[in-house]
Design a protein around this motif. Structure first.
Motif, PDB file in Angstrom:
ATOM      1  N   THR A  94      33.940  33.868  31.855  1.00  0.00           N
ATOM      2  CA  THR A  94      33.442  34.518  32.799  1.00  0.00           C
ATOM      3  C   THR A  94      32.112  34.495  32.869  1.00  0.00           C
ATOM      4  OG1 THR A  94      35.495  35.852  33.182  1.00  0.00           O
ATOM      5  CG2 THR A  94      33.576  36.638  34.297  1.00  0.00           C
ATOM      6  N   PHE A  95      31.438  34.916  31.770  1.00  0.00           N
ATOM      7  CA  PHE A  95      29.876  35.155  31.568  1.00  0.00           C
ATOM      8  C   PHE A  95      29.383  33.584  31.707  1.00  0.00           C
ATOM      9  CE2 PHE A  95      31.089  39.238  29.664  1.00  0.00           C
ATOM     10  CZ  PHE A  95      29.878  40.060  30.268  1.00  0.00           C
ATOM     11  N   GLY A 157      38.186  26.032  32.257  1.00  0.00           N
ATOM     12  CA  GLY A 157      38.058  27.255  32.527  1.00  0.00           C
ATOM     13  C   GLY A 157      36.913  27.579  32.999  1.00  0.00           C
ATOM     14  N   ILE A 158      35.747  27.179  32.399  1.00  0.00           N
ATOM     15  CA  ILE A 158      34.271  27.491  32.963  1.00  0.00           C
ATOM     16  C   ILE A 158      34.226  26.763  34.330  1.00  0.00           C
ATOM     17  CG2 ILE A 158      31.997  26.915  32.513  1.00  0.00           C
ATOM     18  CD1 ILE A 158      32.341  27.544  29.438  1.00  0.00           C
ATOM     19  N   PHE A 159      34.800  25.597  34.241  1.00  0.00           N
ATOM     20  CA  PHE A 159      34.511  24.653  35.575  1.00  0.00           C
ATOM     21  C   PHE A 159      35.116  25.309  36.838  1.00  0.00           C
ATOM     22  CE2 PHE A 159      36.483  21.636  38.652  1.00  0.00           C
ATOM     23  CZ  PHE A 159      35.205  21.289  39.250  1.00  0.00           C
ATOM     24  N   LEU A 160      36.349  25.782  36.572  1.00  0.00           N
ATOM     25  CA  LEU A 160      37.407  26.612  37.464  1.00  0.00           C
ATOM     26  C   LEU A 160      36.496  27.950  38.079  1.00  0.00           C
ATOM     27  CD1 LEU A 160      39.920  26.887  39.205  1.00  0.00           C
ATOM     28  CD2 LEU A 160      40.818  28.287  37.015  1.00  0.00           C
ATOM     29  N   MET A 161      36.164  28.853  37.035  1.00  0.00           N
ATOM     30  CA  MET A 161      35.392  29.914  37.369  1.00  0.00           C
ATOM     31  C   MET A 161      33.924  29.718  38.034  1.00  0.00           C
ATOM     32  SD  MET A 161      37.603  32.133  36.564  1.00  0.00           S
ATOM     33  CE  MET A 161      36.492  33.704  37.222  1.00  0.00           C
ATOM     34  N   ALA A 198      41.469  33.579  40.523  1.00  0.00           N
ATOM     35  CA  ALA A 198      40.934  32.634  39.333  1.00  0.00           C
ATOM     36  C   ALA A 198      41.369  33.347  38.023  1.00  0.00           C
ATOM     37  CB  ALA A 198      39.422  32.261  39.597  1.00  0.00           C
ATOM     38  N   LEU A 199      40.906  34.418  37.897  1.00  0.00           N
ATOM     39  CA  LEU A 199      41.247  34.990  36.457  1.00  0.00           C
ATOM     40  C   LEU A 199      42.764  34.975  36.308  1.00  0.00           C
ATOM     41  CD1 LEU A 199      38.971  37.966  36.543  1.00  0.00           C
ATOM     42  CD2 LEU A 199      38.486  35.905  35.285  1.00  0.00           C
ATOM     43  N   GLY A 200      43.674  35.169  37.131  1.00  0.00           N
ATOM     44  CA  GLY A 200      45.132  35.170  36.995  1.00  0.00           C
ATOM     45  C   GLY A 200      45.251  33.739  36.621  1.00  0.00           C
TER      46      GLY A 200
END
Length: 279
Positions: A94-95, A157-161, A198-200
């Protein structure tokens, strides 16, 4: 026209039924094999249930020991590994995604695409360098070495968020800054609550990955105090052969938590798949 519609729908259902059978058949084999004794395994067809069935494999699994530790200990190690890994992925991803999506600094896009390019490299290629690094810093057969390659985030994960953050209206951030909110406040009070879908998605993907992870735990761990359930099941195959009945019982027990998660969070999982496809 109506007859064509009926035929096309019948063909569609036929294809779906065949696909469902092919998908569920391996799981059915796991259950049927786990309920057979060793003589029944060789005398009964693999796709037929044993009559009578037996729970002796599950009794041996939970009452006995694999090497010097019980199977429940491997399950506990896997739960701990999954929880810590998922929490670390959510926090650091997330960060990092917010920094790449909203903050402005020199080389931001170059750094992001260079990091994303690592997705093109298969994980198997990096196993040996990672192992050598862990050996140099003394993290072989430790929890730090087990979690280090994954806990700080992943390129996907970073790309998705990042893509999700970029889709949020910039007016929300501008209004918050006018009210005096800082960067951390904007992230935690505005972006994170809006990013629950997105976190889910990231939570589900990371949980499944961590629970099924096998190759890296097999390489980095050697003692029973750090082995996961996947490595524990593989340990049932010894020099004198494999106890397939016991292995299938362990495999089914390892599948149960994921089945429960699926039954409890069906809507979230479907929504996560849709969101992943859209992003």
């Amino acid at each position: 026209m109506r007859s064509r519609r009926i035929v096309s729908r019948a063909l569609l259902y036929l294809v779906l039924i065949v696909g469902a059978v092919l998908t569920l058949f391996p799981y059915l084999m796991v259950v049927l094999t786990s309920l057979k004794t060793a003589p029944q395994l060789n005398s009964v067809s693999p796709w037929l249930p044993a009559v009578p069935g037996t729970l002796s494999n599950y009794i041996r699994l939970f009452n006995g020991k694999i090497a010097d530790i019980s199977f429940l200990a491997y399950l506990w190690h896997t739960v701990l590994f999954t929880v810590i890994l998922t929490a670390g992925q959510l926090v650091f991803t997330t960060f990092a995604a917010y920094a790449f999506a909203r903050l402005r600094f020199v080389g931001r896009d170059v750094l992001f695409w260079a990091y994303l390019a690592t997705m093109m490299v298969p994980n198997v290629v990096t196993m040996i360098p990672l192992y050598l690094i862990m050996r140099q810093i003394g993290w072989i057969d430790t929890w730090f070495g087990l979690m280090a390659p994954y806990i700080l985030g992943s390129p996907y994960g970073i790309f998705l968020m990042r893509q999700f953050f970029r889709g949020l209206p910039a007016d929300l951030e501008d209004a918050a800054r006018i009210d005096g909110a800082g960067t951390l406040t904007i992230l935690l009070r505005i972006f994170v609550p809006l990013s629950r879908p997105a976190l889910g998605t990231l939570t589900i993907l990371t949980t499944v990955f961590a629970w099924h992870n096998f190759l890296w735990p097999l390489i980095i761990t050697s003692g029973d105090n750090t082995k996961l359930v996947t490595v524990g099941i593989a340990s049932l195959q010894g020099n004198l052969g494999a106890d397939y009945n016991l292995m299938m019982a362990g495999s089914f027990v390892a599948l149960v938590p994921l089945i429960v998660i699926f039954l409890l969070f069906q809507r979230t999982i479907v929504r996560s798949i849709v969101l992943t496809g859209m992003k």
